[in-house]
Motif scaffolding. Sequence first.
Motif, PDB file in Angstrom:
ATOM      1  N   UNK A  49       1.139  -1.181  -1.721  1.00  0.00           N
ATOM      2  CA  UNK A  49       1.311  -2.514  -2.291  1.00  0.00           C
ATOM      3  C   UNK A  49       2.661  -2.612  -3.006  1.00  0.00           C
ATOM      4  N   UNK A  50       3.003  -1.561  -3.742  1.00  0.00           N
ATOM      5  CA  UNK A  50       4.272  -1.550  -4.484  1.00  0.00           C
ATOM      6  C   UNK A  50       5.465  -1.719  -3.555  1.00  0.00           C
ATOM      7  N   UNK A  51       5.513  -0.924  -2.473  1.00  0.00           N
ATOM      8  CA  UNK A  51       6.633  -1.016  -1.526  1.00  0.00           C
ATOM      9  C   UNK A  51       6.636  -2.354  -0.798  1.00  0.00           C
ATOM     10  N   UNK A  52       5.457  -2.814  -0.451  1.00  0.00           N
ATOM     11  CA  UNK A  52       5.342  -4.085   0.269  1.00  0.00           C
ATOM     12  C   UNK A  52       5.904  -5.236  -0.567  1.00  0.00           C
ATOM     13  N   UNK A  53       5.502  -5.302  -1.824  1.00  0.00           N
ATOM     14  CA  UNK A  53       5.917  -6.410  -2.675  1.00  0.00           C
ATOM     15  C   UNK A  53       7.427  -6.405  -2.935  1.00  0.00           C
ATOM     16  N   UNK A  54       7.969  -5.217  -3.234  1.00  0.00           N
ATOM     17  CA  UNK A  54       9.405  -5.143  -3.539  1.00  0.00           C
ATOM     18  C   UNK A  54      10.237  -5.411  -2.278  1.00  0.00           C
ATOM     19  N   UNK A  55       9.756  -4.916  -1.129  1.00  0.00           N
ATOM     20  CA  UNK A  55      10.458  -5.178   0.131  1.00  0.00           C
ATOM     21  C   UNK A  55      10.449  -6.664   0.454  1.00  0.00           C
ATOM     22  N   UNK A  56       9.306  -7.311   0.226  1.00  0.00           N
ATOM     23  CA  UNK A  56       9.203  -8.745   0.480  1.00  0.00           C
ATOM     24  C   UNK A  56      10.135  -9.536  -0.436  1.00  0.00           C
ATOM     25  N   UNK A  57      10.173  -9.157  -1.710  1.00  0.00           N
ATOM     26  CA  UNK A  57      11.038  -9.854  -2.662  1.00  0.00           C
ATOM     27  C   UNK A  57      12.507  -9.676  -2.278  1.00  0.00           C
ATOM     28  N   UNK A  58      12.874  -8.478  -1.844  1.00  0.00           N
ATOM     29  CA  UNK A  58      14.252  -8.209  -1.427  1.00  0.00           C
ATOM     30  C   UNK A  58      14.622  -9.032  -0.199  1.00  0.00           C
ATOM     31  N   UNK A  59      13.688  -9.113   0.759  1.00  0.00           N
ATOM     32  CA  UNK A  59      13.941  -9.869   1.984  1.00  0.00           C
ATOM     33  C   UNK A  59      14.134 -11.349   1.694  1.00  0.00           C
ATOM     34  N   UNK A  60      13.368 -11.879   0.748  1.00  0.00           N
ATOM     35  CA  UNK A  60      13.450 -13.306   0.442  1.00  0.00           C
ATOM     36  C   UNK A  60      14.705 -13.658  -0.344  1.00  0.00           C
ATOM     37  N   UNK A 105      -5.982  -9.460 -13.842  1.00  0.00           N
ATOM     38  CA  UNK A 105      -6.981  -8.418 -14.169  1.00  0.00           C
ATOM     39  C   UNK A 105      -7.015  -7.335 -13.094  1.00  0.00           C
ATOM     40  N   UNK A 106      -5.860  -6.851 -12.694  1.00  0.00           N
ATOM     41  CA  UNK A 106      -5.762  -5.844 -11.644  1.00  0.00           C
ATOM     42  C   UNK A 106      -5.428  -4.484 -12.245  1.00  0.00           C
ATOM     43  N   UNK A 107      -6.080  -3.442 -11.756  1.00  0.00           N
ATOM     44  CA  UNK A 107      -5.848  -2.085 -12.212  1.00  0.00           C
ATOM     45  C   UNK A 107      -4.436  -1.652 -11.846  1.00  0.00           C
ATOM     46  N   UNK A 108      -3.717  -0.977 -12.748  1.00  0.00           N
ATOM     47  CA  UNK A 108      -2.355  -0.525 -12.433  1.00  0.00           C
ATOM     48  C   UNK A 108      -2.276   0.362 -11.203  1.00  0.00           C
ATOM     49  N   UNK A 109      -3.340   1.125 -10.897  1.00  0.00           N
ATOM     50  CA  UNK A 109      -3.342   2.000  -9.736  1.00  0.00           C
ATOM     51  C   UNK A 109      -3.372   1.236  -8.413  1.00  0.00           C
ATOM     52  N   UNK A 110      -3.636  -0.063  -8.506  1.00  0.00           N
ATOM     53  CA  UNK A 110      -3.717  -0.898  -7.302  1.00  0.00           C
ATOM     54  C   UNK A 110      -2.427  -0.834  -6.492  1.00  0.00           C
ATOM     55  N   UNK A 111      -1.293  -0.708  -7.160  1.00  0.00           N
ATOM     56  CA  UNK A 111       0.000  -0.743  -6.461  1.00  0.00           C
ATOM     57  C   UNK A 111       0.209   0.458  -5.550  1.00  0.00           C
ATOM     58  N   UNK A 112      -0.545   1.537  -5.773  1.00  0.00           N
ATOM     59  CA  UNK A 112      -0.384   2.738  -4.944  1.00  0.00           C
ATOM     60  C   UNK A 112      -1.296   2.735  -3.732  1.00  0.00           C
ATOM     61  N   UNK A 113      -2.159   1.760  -3.627  1.00  0.00           N
ATOM     62  CA  UNK A 113      -3.054   1.666  -2.468  1.00  0.00           C
ATOM     63  C   UNK A 113      -2.315   1.017  -1.293  1.00  0.00           C
TER      64      UNK A 113
END
Length: 252
Positions: free
Chosen positions: A101-112, A134-142
Amino acid sequence: MSKLEIKNLHVSVATEQGAKQILRGVDLTIQSGETHAVMGPNGSGKSTLAYSVAGHPKYEVTDGEILLDGENVLEMSVDERARAGLFLAMQYPVEVPGVSVSNFLRTAKTALSGEAPALRQWVGDLKTAMNNLRMDPDFTERNVNEGFSGGEKKRHEILQLELLKPKIAILDETDSGLDVDALKIVSEGVNRAKTNTDLGVLLITHYTRILRYIQPDFVHVFVAGKVAEQGGPELAERLEAEGYDRFLKANV
């Protein structure tokens, strides 16, 4: 101010029996800060409208126009539409194994934006958005949507919405599969995005329950690929009480 204009839109979809017409002349205009609710029975063309605007290759626009701030959306690729400011929250988000999730979000933001966001600012924005949802911080590593519950998938869609800051968001049945608590949290996220960025929203739903939390300015009733009626929030209340029978009988 941004404006999405859908004019006389006709759309067909490929089936085993050949091309099948779904949309039959849709006219809609969504401006910054407005919320438009699209309601209607199953098979009326609501999701077809969403995917056609986003550029899904399965759907062929046979007539009409889609304009974003005067630019022809139909001449844009899917990624160009995203960079222009369109966002689709899917009813059934797909899994992306091997991509966090972390890589996906940052890559998407960079592309936009055309450049990578400053790391410290990005980490802060991500943390704030996740706390709000209300999302667990570990969510970004999934891995993206892999093993996510229905509620987690929908929160992830709204997390993208808050971080990517589009001009116009199309939310395709974002309320489906959500319990009451998750529905409130997701709705709060949409309302925050509207407040912070003057977002224009096209909200597709079967039910009025999400409209108790995301107040629509306009309600459009889809039947047989066309807008059968439109009005204000009171129209949604009438649909809740009466259903779609009167529209379906008129189209028999």
